[in-house]
Design an enzyme around this catalytic site. Structure first.
Site, short mmCIF file in Angstrom:
data_model
loop_
_atom_site.label_atom_id
_atom_site.label_comp_id
_atom_site.label_asym_id
_atom_site.label_seq_id
_atom_site.Cartn_x
_atom_site.Cartn_y
_atom_site.Cartn_z
N ASP A 99 2.66 2.45 2.43
CA ASP A 99 2.84 3.03 3.76
C ASP A 99 4.23 2.68 4.30
OD1 ASP A 99 0.27 3.92 3.61
OD2 ASP A 99 -0.58 2.38 4.90
N CYS A 152 -1.76 5.98 5.66
CA CYS A 152 -3.16 6.27 5.97
C CYS A 152 -3.39 6.36 7.48
CB CYS A 152 -4.06 5.19 5.37
SG CYS A 152 -3.86 3.56 6.13
N CYS A 203 0.81 -1.22 0.00
CA CYS A 203 0.00 0.00 0.00
C CYS A 203 0.84 1.28 0.00
CB CYS A 203 -0.94 0.02 1.21
SG CYS A 203 -0.08 -0.16 2.79
N CYS A 257 -2.88 -3.19 7.50
CA CYS A 257 -2.12 -2.07 8.09
C CYS A 257 -1.40 -2.48 9.37
CB CYS A 257 -3.05 -0.89 8.36
SG CYS A 257 -3.65 -0.07 6.85
#
Length: 326
Positions: free
Chosen positions: A56, A81, A54, A131
């Site tokens: 991140d 995020c 993603c 995440c």
């Protein structure tokens, strides 16, 4: 516009209050400098981890007491995020006060569970479960630096998707929590299988011990067996869900609910009703009724009284019941 507002509200409600709080006001956001570490007599560990799935990234700061191996202070910086920020913040909190050897046992599932408002309600939507994996991996990077080992030495979870760093336990939990039925849904929710695709099924460029198609098949089979067992137990105890009842059982349940909760209310005003037919179709159970006594021809028979009858049946039996007067 109203639909978009409703959708946005539904998505927002999928995040726990704890996640929302840490998104907006993370407790442990910051840095620890070498000067601060020296002043406190601790060893500074700085570890970085980036999630290719993603984009991140997180940087973890540990201040470790070299005499006891205890993490006496910790901070983080996150680039990603809001869920990544919340997960990193909780990860740091779980590390504080632990020995490095114990902190490395913290998993992504521990992070997600700690962010829940209720033990049985996920803290984030299924597609955001990945995440917490980043937080799980940066801990291993930090511990490896401090203890002079390789991060892989701490791997206790079976990693199914190396590209997105998604574990077998996470995939199984997401399938169950979200009732997933396809590999495409697994990829949507966890990112597993979204890159090199070797973990999707046999025949990819790299052989794997576990494949998404097999995991999905096995978990769905387990879920079906559990559902059959649960329904059998409910049937024996008379507590079978309305949707799982036979038509005969549904008719009896509707009649019982009317006799118990609706008919007395109507009879107090000199009215009554009878059920003429019950039909299923289009995802609804339609109950056809005929008003009797004072209810026949009453001005509220097609509005207030009808809504009240329908509401009682929906509350006690199933939200997809519709009542149609004839």
């Amino acid at each position: 516009m109203a639909k978009n507002n409703l959708l946005g509200g539904a998505l927002w409600d999928a995040y726990s209050k704890e996640v929302s709080r840490r998104m907006d006001n993370p407790t442990h956001l910051g840095v620890i400098t070498q000067e601060e570490a020296q002043a406190k007599g601790g060893k500074l560990i700085v570890a970085d981890y980036g999630a290719e799935a993603c984009g991140d990234a997180v940087r973890l700061y540990w201040l470790v007491d070299p005499k006891t191996d205890v993490i006496v202070d910790a901070k983080f910086k996150s680039f990603g995020c809001g869920t990544a920020i919340a997960s990193s913040d909780m990860m740091v909190e779980l590390c504080l006060g632990k020995r490095v050897q114990d902190a490395v046992k913290i998993t992504n599932l521990d992070v997600e569970h700690s962010l829940r408002d209720h033990p049985d309600v996920p803290a984030v939507p299924g597609q955001k479960m990945h995440c917490s994996v980043m937080a799980y991996d940066v801990i291993k990077q930090a511990a490896a630096q401090y203890l002079g080992k390789n991060p892989e030495d701490f791997e206790s979870e079976i990693i199914v998707c190396e590209c997105a760093r998604v574990s077998l336990g996470t995939i199984k939990e997401v399938i169950r929590l979200n009732d997933l039925k396809s590999v495409e849904e697994i990829t949507q929710y966890t990112k597993a299988g979204g890159f090199c695709k070797s973990c999707v099924k046999p025949g990819g460029h790299e052989a794997r011990e576990h494949y998404l198609v097999d995991i999905l098949r096995d978990v769905r089979a387990e879920m079906q067996a559990e559902a059959l067992k649960e329904n059998a137990q409910k049937s024996l105890s008379g507590d079978l869900a309305f949707v799982d009842m036979t038509m005969v059982q549904k008719v009896k349940a509707i009649d019982h609910t009317i006799d118990l909760h609706i008919r007395p209310m109507l009879m107090m005003d000199g009215g009554n009703l009878e059920v003429l037919d019950i039909k299923e179709g289009g995802g609804f159970v339609d109950v056809y009724i005929r008003y009797m006594g004072a209810c026949d021809g009453c001005a509220s028979a097609g509005t207030g009284t009808l809504y009240a009858i329908e509401g009682v049946l929906q509350e006690h039996l199933d939200e997809h019941i519709r009542v149609l007067p004839i």
